[in-house]
Design a protein around this motif. Structure first.
Motif, short mmCIF file in Angstrom:
data_model
loop_
_atom_site.label_atom_id
_atom_site.label_comp_id
_atom_site.label_asym_id
_atom_site.label_seq_id
_atom_site.Cartn_x
_atom_site.Cartn_y
_atom_site.Cartn_z
N THR A 1 22.92 4.90 -35.01
CA THR A 1 23.10 6.19 -35.64
C THR A 1 21.67 7.06 -35.60
O THR A 1 21.73 8.42 -35.26
CB THR A 1 23.45 6.16 -37.09
OG1 THR A 1 24.50 5.12 -37.26
CG2 THR A 1 23.96 7.51 -37.84
N LYS A 2 20.81 6.65 -35.79
CA LYS A 2 19.36 7.41 -35.90
C LYS A 2 19.07 7.55 -34.37
O LYS A 2 18.64 8.82 -34.18
CB LYS A 2 18.24 6.52 -36.50
CG LYS A 2 18.43 5.92 -38.02
CD LYS A 2 17.58 5.24 -38.38
CE LYS A 2 18.02 4.70 -39.99
NZ LYS A 2 16.71 3.57 -40.24
N VAL A 3 19.48 6.63 -33.54
CA VAL A 3 18.99 7.00 -32.13
C VAL A 3 19.90 8.08 -31.67
O VAL A 3 19.33 9.15 -30.87
CB VAL A 3 19.13 5.48 -31.52
CG1 VAL A 3 19.19 6.12 -29.90
CG2 VAL A 3 18.01 4.62 -31.54
N LEU A 4 21.02 8.16 -31.78
CA LEU A 4 21.92 9.00 -31.50
C LEU A 4 21.74 10.51 -31.93
O LEU A 4 21.63 11.44 -31.42
CB LEU A 4 23.53 8.74 -31.79
CG LEU A 4 24.48 9.85 -31.45
CD1 LEU A 4 24.61 10.02 -29.81
CD2 LEU A 4 25.79 9.48 -32.05
N SER A 5 21.22 10.22 -33.38
CA SER A 5 21.10 11.78 -33.99
C SER A 5 19.94 12.38 -33.29
O SER A 5 19.84 13.72 -33.18
CB SER A 5 20.44 11.34 -35.45
OG SER A 5 19.13 10.77 -35.77
N ALA A 6 18.83 11.91 -32.81
CA ALA A 6 17.41 12.31 -32.34
C ALA A 6 18.04 13.17 -31.00
O ALA A 6 17.33 14.29 -30.77
CB ALA A 6 16.43 11.27 -31.82
N MET A 7 19.23 12.83 -30.32
CA MET A 7 19.58 13.58 -29.14
C MET A 7 20.72 14.60 -29.46
O MET A 7 20.71 15.50 -28.82
CB MET A 7 20.16 12.67 -28.04
CG MET A 7 18.87 11.43 -27.41
SD MET A 7 19.60 10.67 -26.15
CE MET A 7 20.46 9.45 -27.16
N ALA A 8 21.75 13.87 -30.23
CA ALA A 8 23.02 14.65 -30.37
C ALA A 8 23.24 15.58 -31.53
O ALA A 8 24.45 16.63 -31.42
CB ALA A 8 24.07 13.67 -30.00
N ILE A 9 22.47 15.58 -32.74
CA ILE A 9 22.97 16.46 -33.61
C ILE A 9 22.65 18.12 -33.45
O ILE A 9 21.91 18.38 -32.85
CB ILE A 9 21.96 16.15 -34.98
CG1 ILE A 9 22.53 14.58 -35.42
CG2 ILE A 9 22.11 17.25 -36.07
CD1 ILE A 9 23.75 14.62 -36.35
N ASN A 10 23.56 18.85 -33.84
CA ASN A 10 23.38 20.24 -33.63
C ASN A 10 23.97 21.08 -34.82
O ASN A 10 24.97 21.61 -35.11
CB ASN A 10 24.48 20.66 -32.33
CG ASN A 10 24.14 22.08 -31.95
OD1 ASN A 10 23.19 22.52 -32.29
ND2 ASN A 10 25.07 22.63 -31.16
N SER A 11 22.57 20.86 -35.74
CA SER A 11 23.00 21.55 -37.10
C SER A 11 21.93 22.67 -37.21
O SER A 11 20.71 22.32 -37.63
CB SER A 11 23.14 20.67 -38.40
OG SER A 11 24.23 19.69 -38.24
N PRO A 12 21.91 23.99 -36.86
CA PRO A 12 20.95 24.97 -36.90
C PRO A 12 20.42 24.85 -38.19
O PRO A 12 20.96 25.17 -39.29
CB PRO A 12 21.59 26.20 -36.39
CG PRO A 12 23.09 25.67 -35.93
CD PRO A 12 23.25 24.38 -36.26
N TYR A 13 19.03 24.92 -38.15
CA TYR A 13 17.99 25.30 -39.22
C TYR A 13 17.98 23.75 -40.07
O TYR A 13 17.09 24.00 -40.87
CB TYR A 13 18.41 26.43 -40.14
CG TYR A 13 18.30 27.76 -39.38
CD1 TYR A 13 17.13 28.14 -38.96
CD2 TYR A 13 19.54 28.39 -38.86
CE1 TYR A 13 17.04 29.30 -38.31
CE2 TYR A 13 19.62 29.61 -38.01
CZ TYR A 13 18.29 30.05 -37.74
OH TYR A 13 18.43 31.17 -37.25
N TYR A 14 18.67 23.11 -39.92
CA TYR A 14 18.71 21.58 -40.46
C TYR A 14 18.04 20.81 -39.61
O TYR A 14 17.29 19.93 -39.62
CB TYR A 14 20.21 21.04 -40.98
CG TYR A 14 20.22 21.86 -42.31
CD1 TYR A 14 19.92 21.59 -43.45
CD2 TYR A 14 21.25 23.05 -42.13
CE1 TYR A 14 20.39 22.28 -44.66
CE2 TYR A 14 21.71 23.75 -43.38
CZ TYR A 14 21.21 23.39 -44.54
OH TYR A 14 21.65 24.15 -45.61
#
Length: 488
Positions: free
Chosen positions: A234-247
């Motif tokens: 989950t953490k690994v994926l977040s470093a690449m894929a999360i897209n929540s502007p300003y967060y």
């Protein structure tokens, strides 16, 4: 000095391995119900009777996979053919269960209840050799455990005026925002994440906008849900894929992803190299362009399976041979260097010793020219520079399995930061091969002129890599070479 003491304390109180089970995952041990049992790796002699041919590759590879090879001028060969179905039928019996295979290395994984059953296999002319790679434990700790999660980020996590939010430092340290500014955010690129679990990725709202093409579990026995296992993936994926502007915005928010589980948290045995290989081959077959692997091995539950440092030559381990194969298939593997720098091992782990990959070490977040003390070092046994490059990993900002933005330490998290931007770079330079893209990353790192065994070629500048790749004529030469040896 005070900051260093705090850092060392944090490291010593956390696992020096790639990740550790949470307190919930170590509350109790239960008797292993399916034992005793054994898993053997069977090396086959050839692929006669495979039932497939290289003239019709889309029968065993996706069209996207074939097109990736064609685009880079990479011919198919016998390693692409599936294992012989005839041999599988010869080996399977009431006493022997075939649970996996590797087409790249022409091996089978078989599970038996009685080790004497393996003698039936050794008499077959199609069997070249065999090796026990897993022995059932007496007891295990349950790992697939549901945990609560937050359905939104905290207001205090918002960073006014910076669209990248909490991930801004990770992006700007590599000049990755410049690629995003020209629209290179990973569109059209497919990334596989090979890991141990992806807790709550199917539930946390911040992950719901990610283009996840699918998921697979290669561990035997299969988990009830890879989304209830460890949140390391989950953490690994977040470093690449999360897209929540300003967060929080990751390094490749517009790429698509496959989530692949190969890590068995209940034991640490050599069979995980086979699971990893099966996951990598699956990534190849569905057409992935890049693979992120924040996994590595050197010490197993049974000393006879463990490695010695003289074996860090890129081909002694099963998993490193598989890793090295990936560029031949037109893929880029980004692998963490390992977190053994403060332990007795100190060196990189396998498959980080493979040649044709990018091995990533970790640096301090607020002192980007200082290596993290835990980051594993090189060189390889044959004196190649490792790690290849370095990125922020002490700490990295990530989203965990509770849906919370937090800090965590490890080369595990430096790797996906590099992986996402490598995908963006390749999106921008689609005419280049996997080997050329990897070399561009090395060449445009700040220690390229004087590579060493701690920093490798240094911190990459992805914007400069794009500029050089766009205008420098040598990038059109498929035989780009690099200095394989460290200066000290």
């Amino acid at each position: 000095m005070q900051r260093l003491i705090l850092l060392l304390t944090a490291l010593l109180t956390s696992a020096l391995y790639l990740y550790a089970a949470s307190p919930q995952e170590t509350l109790r041990r239960v008797r292993y119900k399916d034992g005793p049992a054994y898993i053997y790796r069977i090396q086959l002699t050839d692929k006669k009777g495979t039932g497939y041919s290289l003239e019709h590759p889309t029968r065993f590879l996706s069209r996207r996979s074939v097109e990736r090879r064609n685009r880079q001028g990479l011919p198919l060969d016998s390693t692409d053919l599936p294992v012989s179905y005839r041999y599988i039928r010869m080996i399977e019996s009431s006493r022997i269960e075939v649970i996996g295979q590797s087409r790249w290395q022409n091996t089978l994984l078989v599970r038996v209840r009685d080790s004497a059953a393996i003698q039936d296999i050794t008499r077959l002319p199609c069997v070249k050799s065999y090796k026990m790679v897993w022995l059932s434990p007496d007891s295990i700790s349950p790992t697939a455990i549901k945990t609560k999660y937050h359905d939104h980020f905290e207001d205090r996590d918002s960073v006014s005026g910076n669209i990248y939010g909490q991930a801004a430092n990770q992006m700007t340290s590599l000049k990755g925002q410049r690629l995003h500014d020209i629209g290179m955010r990973g569109e059209g690129m497919m990334i596989a994440v090979i890991d141990g679990g992806f807790k709550n990725v199917d539930k946390i709202p911040a992950f719901q906008h990610i283009d996840i093409r699918g998921y697979q579990d290669f561990v035997t026995p299969r988990s009830p849900s890879i989304f209830a296992e460890t949140d390391h993936g989950t953490k690994v994926l977040s470093a690449m894929a999360i897209n929540s502007p300003y967060y929080y915005i990751g390094t490749a928010p517009h790429a698509c992803y496959w989530l692949l589980r190969s890590e068995d948290q209940q034991t640490e045995q050599e069979v995980e190299e086979d699971y990893w290989t099966m996951a990598a081959e699956f990534a190849d077959s569905v057409g992935c362009d890049l693979v992120n692997s924040s996994l590595g091995y050197n010490e197993y539950d049974y000393p006879t399976m463990s490695y010695r440092q003289w074996q860090l030559d890129g081909h002694s381990s099963f998993v490193s041979r598989s890793a090295d194969m990936m560029s031949r298939k037109g893929m880029i593997l980004i692998n963490s260097a390992g977190n053994s720098g403060m332990g007795t091992w100190k060196k990189i782990t396998v498959p980080a010793d493979a040649d044709h990959i990018l091995t990533v070490g970790a640096i301090l977040a607020d002192e980007p020219h200082k290596i993290a003390p835990f980051s594993s070092v090189g060189p390889t046994q044959d004196q190649r520079v490792k790690p290849d490059v370095i990125a922020i990993g002490a700490p990295a900002r990530l989203v965990n399995g509770r849906g919370v933005i937090m800090d965590d330490m490890g080369t595990s998290f430096a790797a996906p930061i590099i992986c996402g931007l490598t995908a963006c770079l390749w999106q921008a330079l689609p005419h280049l091969t996997a080997e050329q893209i990897m070399q561009l990353v090395r060449q445009n790192s700040d220690n390229y002129e004087h590579p060493d065994n701690i920093y490798g070629y240094g911190v990459p500048n992805f914007w400069r890599a794009f500029q050089i790749g766009s205008y420098h004529p040598t990038t059109h030469n498929t035989h780009i070479t690099h200095n394989p040896h460290p200066t000290h």
